[in-house]
Design a protein around this motif. Structure first.
Motif, PDB file in Angstrom:
ATOM      1  N   GLU A 176       0.815  -1.214   0.000  1.00  0.00           N
ATOM      2  CA  GLU A 176       0.000   0.000   0.000  1.00  0.00           C
ATOM      3  C   GLU A 176       0.851   1.268   0.000  1.00  0.00           C
ATOM      4  OE1 GLU A 176      -3.809   1.879   2.488  1.00  0.00           O
ATOM      5  OE2 GLU A 176      -2.850   0.013   3.164  1.00  0.00           O
ATOM      6  N   TYR A 177       1.912   1.285   0.805  1.00  0.00           N
ATOM      7  CA  TYR A 177       2.782   2.449   0.911  1.00  0.00           C
ATOM      8  C   TYR A 177       4.237   2.024   0.740  1.00  0.00           C
ATOM      9  CZ  TYR A 177      -1.192   4.820   3.191  1.00  0.00           C
ATOM     10  OH  TYR A 177      -2.411   5.366   3.481  1.00  0.00           O
ATOM     11  N   MET A 178       5.041   2.966   0.280  1.00  0.00           N
ATOM     12  CA  MET A 178       6.477   2.752   0.217  1.00  0.00           C
ATOM     13  C   MET A 178       7.136   3.516   1.364  1.00  0.00           C
ATOM     14  SD  MET A 178       9.589   4.221  -0.735  1.00  0.00           S
ATOM     15  CE  MET A 178      11.195   3.495  -0.985  1.00  0.00           C
ATOM     16  N   SER A 179       7.894   2.817   2.208  1.00  0.00           N
ATOM     17  CA  SER A 179       8.689   3.449   3.253  1.00  0.00           C
ATOM     18  C   SER A 179       9.997   2.684   3.365  1.00  0.00           C
ATOM     19  CB  SER A 179       7.951   3.441   4.596  1.00  0.00           C
ATOM     20  OG  SER A 179       8.720   4.112   5.589  1.00  0.00           O
ATOM     21  N   TYR A 180      11.087   3.383   3.157  1.00  0.00           N
ATOM     22  CA  TYR A 180      12.413   2.771   3.094  1.00  0.00           C
ATOM     23  C   TYR A 180      12.662   1.894   4.318  1.00  0.00           C
ATOM     24  CZ  TYR A 180      17.246   2.727   1.409  1.00  0.00           C
ATOM     25  OH  TYR A 180      18.463   2.357   0.888  1.00  0.00           O
ATOM     26  N   CYS A 181      13.008   0.628   4.081  1.00  0.00           N
ATOM     27  CA  CYS A 181      13.096  -0.348   5.171  1.00  0.00           C
ATOM     28  C   CYS A 181      14.421  -1.106   5.081  1.00  0.00           C
ATOM     29  CB  CYS A 181      11.909  -1.302   5.107  1.00  0.00           C
ATOM     30  SG  CYS A 181      11.860  -2.530   6.432  1.00  0.00           S
ATOM     31  N   GLU A 302       5.848   4.666  -5.698  1.00  0.00           N
ATOM     32  CA  GLU A 302       6.270   6.056  -5.695  1.00  0.00           C
ATOM     33  C   GLU A 302       7.263   6.271  -4.546  1.00  0.00           C
ATOM     34  OE1 GLU A 302       4.454  10.589  -5.807  1.00  0.00           O
ATOM     35  OE2 GLU A 302       3.201   8.946  -5.077  1.00  0.00           O
ATOM     36  N   TYR A 303       8.393   6.880  -4.879  1.00  0.00           N
ATOM     37  CA  TYR A 303       9.496   7.031  -3.927  1.00  0.00           C
ATOM     38  C   TYR A 303       9.580   8.480  -3.455  1.00  0.00           C
ATOM     39  CZ  TYR A 303      14.374   6.326  -2.276  1.00  0.00           C
ATOM     40  OH  TYR A 303      15.519   6.235  -1.537  1.00  0.00           O
ATOM     41  N   ARG A 304       9.880   9.345  -4.365  1.00  0.00           N
ATOM     42  CA  ARG A 304       9.884  10.787  -4.142  1.00  0.00           C
ATOM     43  C   ARG A 304       9.161  11.416  -5.331  1.00  0.00           C
ATOM     44  NH1 ARG A 304      15.446   9.424  -2.682  1.00  0.00           N
ATOM     45  NH2 ARG A 304      15.837   9.848  -0.473  1.00  0.00           N
ATOM     46  N   PRO A 305       8.839  12.704  -5.271  1.00  0.00           N
ATOM     47  CA  PRO A 305       8.253  13.331  -6.457  1.00  0.00           C
ATOM     48  C   PRO A 305       9.139  13.105  -7.684  1.00  0.00           C
ATOM     49  CG  PRO A 305       8.074  14.798  -4.588  1.00  0.00           C
ATOM     50  CD  PRO A 305       8.912  13.645  -4.128  1.00  0.00           C
ATOM     51  N   GLU A 306       8.550  12.643  -8.740  1.00  0.00           N
ATOM     52  CA  GLU A 306       9.251  12.369 -10.009  1.00  0.00           C
ATOM     53  C   GLU A 306      10.188  11.162  -9.910  1.00  0.00           C
ATOM     54  OE1 GLU A 306       7.989  14.402 -12.196  1.00  0.00           O
ATOM     55  OE2 GLU A 306       7.152  15.712 -10.663  1.00  0.00           O
ATOM     56  N   SER A 307      10.028  10.318  -8.890  1.00  0.00           N
ATOM     57  CA  SER A 307      10.919   9.167  -8.718  1.00  0.00           C
ATOM     58  C   SER A 307      10.137   7.963  -8.223  1.00  0.00           C
ATOM     59  CB  SER A 307      12.043   9.505  -7.728  1.00  0.00           C
ATOM     60  OG  SER A 307      12.852   8.381  -7.463  1.00  0.00           O
ATOM     61  N   GLY A 453      -8.946  13.710   6.712  1.00  0.00           N
ATOM     62  CA  GLY A 453      -8.081  14.840   6.399  1.00  0.00           C
ATOM     63  C   GLY A 453      -6.987  15.085   7.403  1.00  0.00           C
ATOM     64  N   GLY A 454      -6.900  14.247   8.440  1.00  0.00           N
ATOM     65  CA  GLY A 454      -5.820  14.368   9.412  1.00  0.00           C
ATOM     66  C   GLY A 454      -4.522  13.818   8.842  1.00  0.00           C
ATOM     67  N   VAL A 455      -3.403  14.393   9.234  1.00  0.00           N
ATOM     68  CA  VAL A 455      -2.089  13.924   8.775  1.00  0.00           C
ATOM     69  C   VAL A 455      -1.562  12.910   9.782  1.00  0.00           C
ATOM     70  CG1 VAL A 455       0.274  14.587   8.197  1.00  0.00           C
ATOM     71  CG2 VAL A 455      -1.633  16.092   7.589  1.00  0.00           C
ATOM     72  N   PHE A 456      -1.492  11.641   9.369  1.00  0.00           N
ATOM     73  CA  PHE A 456      -1.041  10.591  10.284  1.00  0.00           C
ATOM     74  C   PHE A 456       0.445  10.296  10.148  1.00  0.00           C
ATOM     75  CE2 PHE A 456      -2.164   8.160   6.483  1.00  0.00           C
ATOM     76  CZ  PHE A 456      -1.163   7.209   6.393  1.00  0.00           C
ATOM     77  N   ALA A 457       1.052  10.775   9.051  1.00  0.00           N
ATOM     78  CA  ALA A 457       2.482  10.528   8.834  1.00  0.00           C
ATOM     79  C   ALA A 457       2.990  11.509   7.790  1.00  0.00           C
ATOM     80  CB  ALA A 457       2.729   9.097   8.374  1.00  0.00           C
ATOM     81  N   ILE A 458       4.309  11.702   7.771  1.00  0.00           N
ATOM     82  CA  ILE A 458       4.942  12.455   6.701  1.00  0.00           C
ATOM     83  C   ILE A 458       5.953  11.560   5.998  1.00  0.00           C
ATOM     84  CG2 ILE A 458       4.640  14.695   7.821  1.00  0.00           C
ATOM     85  CD1 ILE A 458       7.692  14.550   8.526  1.00  0.00           C
ATOM     86  N   GLY A 459       6.188  11.858   4.748  1.00  0.00           N
ATOM     87  CA  GLY A 459       7.255  11.205   4.012  1.00  0.00           C
ATOM     88  C   GLY A 459       8.458  12.124   3.965  1.00  0.00           C
ATOM     89  N   PHE A 460       9.609  11.636   4.410  1.00  0.00           N
ATOM     90  CA  PHE A 460      10.820  12.456   4.441  1.00  0.00           C
ATOM     91  C   PHE A 460      12.024  11.532   4.313  1.00  0.00           C
ATOM     92  CE2 PHE A 460      14.148  15.007   6.600  1.00  0.00           C
ATOM     93  CZ  PHE A 460      14.051  16.164   5.835  1.00  0.00           C
ATOM     94  N   GLY A 461      12.903  11.844   3.389  1.00  0.00           N
ATOM     95  CA  GLY A 461      14.079  10.995   3.171  1.00  0.00           C
ATOM     96  C   GLY A 461      13.730   9.604   2.698  1.00  0.00           C
ATOM     97  N   GLY A 462      12.604   9.481   1.977  1.00  0.00           N
ATOM     98  CA  GLY A 462      12.187   8.170   1.479  1.00  0.00           C
ATOM     99  C   GLY A 462      11.471   7.330   2.514  1.00  0.00           C
ATOM    100  N   ARG A 463      11.379   7.837   3.751  1.00  0.00           N
ATOM    101  CA  ARG A 463      10.744   7.089   4.836  1.00  0.00           C
ATOM    102  C   ARG A 463       9.445   7.761   5.252  1.00  0.00           C
ATOM    103  NH1 ARG A 463      16.046   6.683   4.822  1.00  0.00           N
ATOM    104  NH2 ARG A 463      17.151   4.970   5.838  1.00  0.00           N
ATOM    105  N   MET A 464       8.529   6.966   5.778  1.00  0.00           N
ATOM    106  CA  MET A 464       7.329   7.517   6.393  1.00  0.00           C
ATOM    107  C   MET A 464       7.552   7.591   7.889  1.00  0.00           C
ATOM    108  SD  MET A 464       4.205   5.754   4.226  1.00  0.00           S
ATOM    109  CE  MET A 464       2.934   6.547   5.211  1.00  0.00           C
TER     110      MET A 464
END
Length: 468
Positions: A176-181, A302-307, A453-464
């Protein structure tokens, strides 16, 4: 075709020097190789040892960090082509310590694309597990080859992942989601060890990838690069002071697949040749089928915008050219490997200093080779403020067990990000996307919202990163 001209080369080399200054980089090595294996550009900036002013050359050993993941994926694809496993197999079939008890089935292809459904967890390192086992180089030799360490490491990593439950560590369903592991790739390398017929992941890679390619100064060793005269000193900033040593165990993951490879410019040219020729070696052999290489390079998540992340690799566009790449970062290591079938070349950038944006150098080298201005046009994303609802929903602290922390704060009508205690200007560019401008490369911050509409996580550095 090599279209490097003097003007673009001068711009490129000035960019490298500026990144070297801004990043306090001890040494940066850059090479471009074409699809025939011919070196089209090679240059060295700085030193492998700044105290002794020792230069680098094509045989200097550097850490690769997460570029290792491409070797893991290559190994898994080899085993799949031999019929020893299937990418759709459950990970637990090969790693029973990973019970997968709290979620739907995690399959090999999920870990290959970082889509197993896990937030980042505590980094389990070599020194931690070795100390618990009471083993060392004196008793075991190089720990990159230790069966005891691999078995105990697999158990520790599997237990951490199994401890996560929905709402408490699990992001969502597998795929469902990509998070660097890193841990997923650690377990994949343990599958390689258990299925590949060799005593260690390091032995498998040496026999099935490095030796056939003639990569004689590469491997997953820790002891060898420390003792080798022509290896890079590892530099990192501690308490504001740049320090160097040759402790290749520093912050090293307990399972080698997360980042244990070391290599040289000369050796990395050989693997770039292999990728540019869809699995063939310069000697006429084959590491993987053309279909296997194409599968590794196919966008998955999807990894990062445009990536997009593939299998142990990522793909993106640089101008109108499609590029396949992977980078790496560890103590004293900043690395990037990339190639383009459109441009007909591959680029390797190796650096012996932490947190240097070498991907900006790799991208610039690709542009330079293709006859373009090497400097990135960072005007793609223009400022576009978030709605008040989104801005208020985003405010808060986001923390992972891997010790990454980002806080979003309101700042008048705007927002700012506090990253590891440092305030950063966060430019809002899309309703769920912000950019932190860097001196050479931008960092992206993506908002993940729930159905309300609540933000449960952010994506940063390829990680959630989950909300704290």
């Amino acid at each position: 075709m090599n279209r490097i001209n003097a003007a673009n080369q001068a711009l490129f080399e000035e960019l490298v020097k500026q990144i070297q200054i801004q990043g306090n980089a001890a040494g940066i090595a850059v090479a471009i190789v074409d699809e025939e294996g011919k070196t089209q550009y090679e240059q060295y900036f700085g030193y492998r040892d700044t105290e002794q002013k020792l230069p680098m050359d094509e045989n200097t050993i550097f850490g690769l960090a997460s570029v290792t993941k491409s070797f893991v994926a290559l190994s898994i694809m080899q085993l799949a082509e031999k019929g020893l496993l299937d990418l759709n197999d459950p990970v637990s079939r090969y790693i029973p310590e990973f019970t997968n008890k709290n979620q739907e089935t995690v399959r090999i292809h999920h870990f290959l694309s970082h889509s197993g459904g896990f937030y980042p967890v505590h980094r389990t390192v070599v020194k931690e597990i070795a100390e618990k086992l009471g083993i060392s180089e004196e008793t075991e030799g190089d720990l990159g080859y230790s069966v005891k360490l691999a078995e105990a490491g697999a158990k520790a990593v599997a237990e951490q992942l199994d401890a996560q439950t929905p709402g408490h560590g699990l992001i969502g369903r597998p795929g469902e989601y990509m998070s660097y592991c890193n841990d997923g790739y650690g377990l994949l390398s343990e599958i390689v060890r258990r299925v590949g017929g060799e005593a260690s992941f390091a032995d498998y890679v040496k026999k099935n990838i490095l030796d056939p390619l003639g990569m004689e100064r590469s491997g997953c060793d820790y002891l060898r690069p420390r003792l080798d005269e022509n290896s890079a000193v590892l530099y990192k900033k501690e308490n504001g002071v740049m320090t160097g040593c040759k402790d290749y165990y520093d912050n090293a993951f307990v399972l080698g697949g997360a980042g244990s490879m070391k290599s040289t410019i000369s050796d990395m040219k050989k693997i770039l040749y292999m990728y540019l020729n869809h699995g063939k070696t310069a000697a006429g052999g084959r590491i993987l089928s053309m279909e296997g290489i194409r599968s590794m390079c196919r966008p998955r998540m999807e990894y990062r915008p445009e990536s997009w992340y593939c299998f142990g690799l990522a793909t993106k566009k640089i101008d109108d050219v499609t590029v396949v790449e992977h980078g790496g970062s560890l103590t004293g290591v900043s690395s990037n490997m990339s190639w383009s079938y459109d441009a007909g070349c591959g680029v390797i950038v190796l650096c012996n200093t932490s947190d240097v944006p070498v991907s900006a150098i790799a991208d610039a080298a690709m542009r330079m080779y293709h006859g373009r201005n090497p400097l990135e046009d960072r005007g793609l994303y223009q400022e576009n403020p978030w709605s008040e609802k989104t801005r208020k929903a985003a405010v808060g602290c986001y923390l992972s067990s891997e010790d990454s922390e980002v806080e979003i704060r309101e700042n008048g009508d705007g927002v700012l990000a506090v990253v590891e205690g440092r305030e950063k200007n966060l430019v809002m560019v899309q309703e769920n996307l912000g950019i932190i401008r860097g001196y050479a490369k931008d960092a992206y911050l993506k908002l993940f919202k729930d159905e309300n509409g609540g933000v449960f996580a952010i994506g940063f550095g390829g990680r959630m990163l989950p909300r704290k």
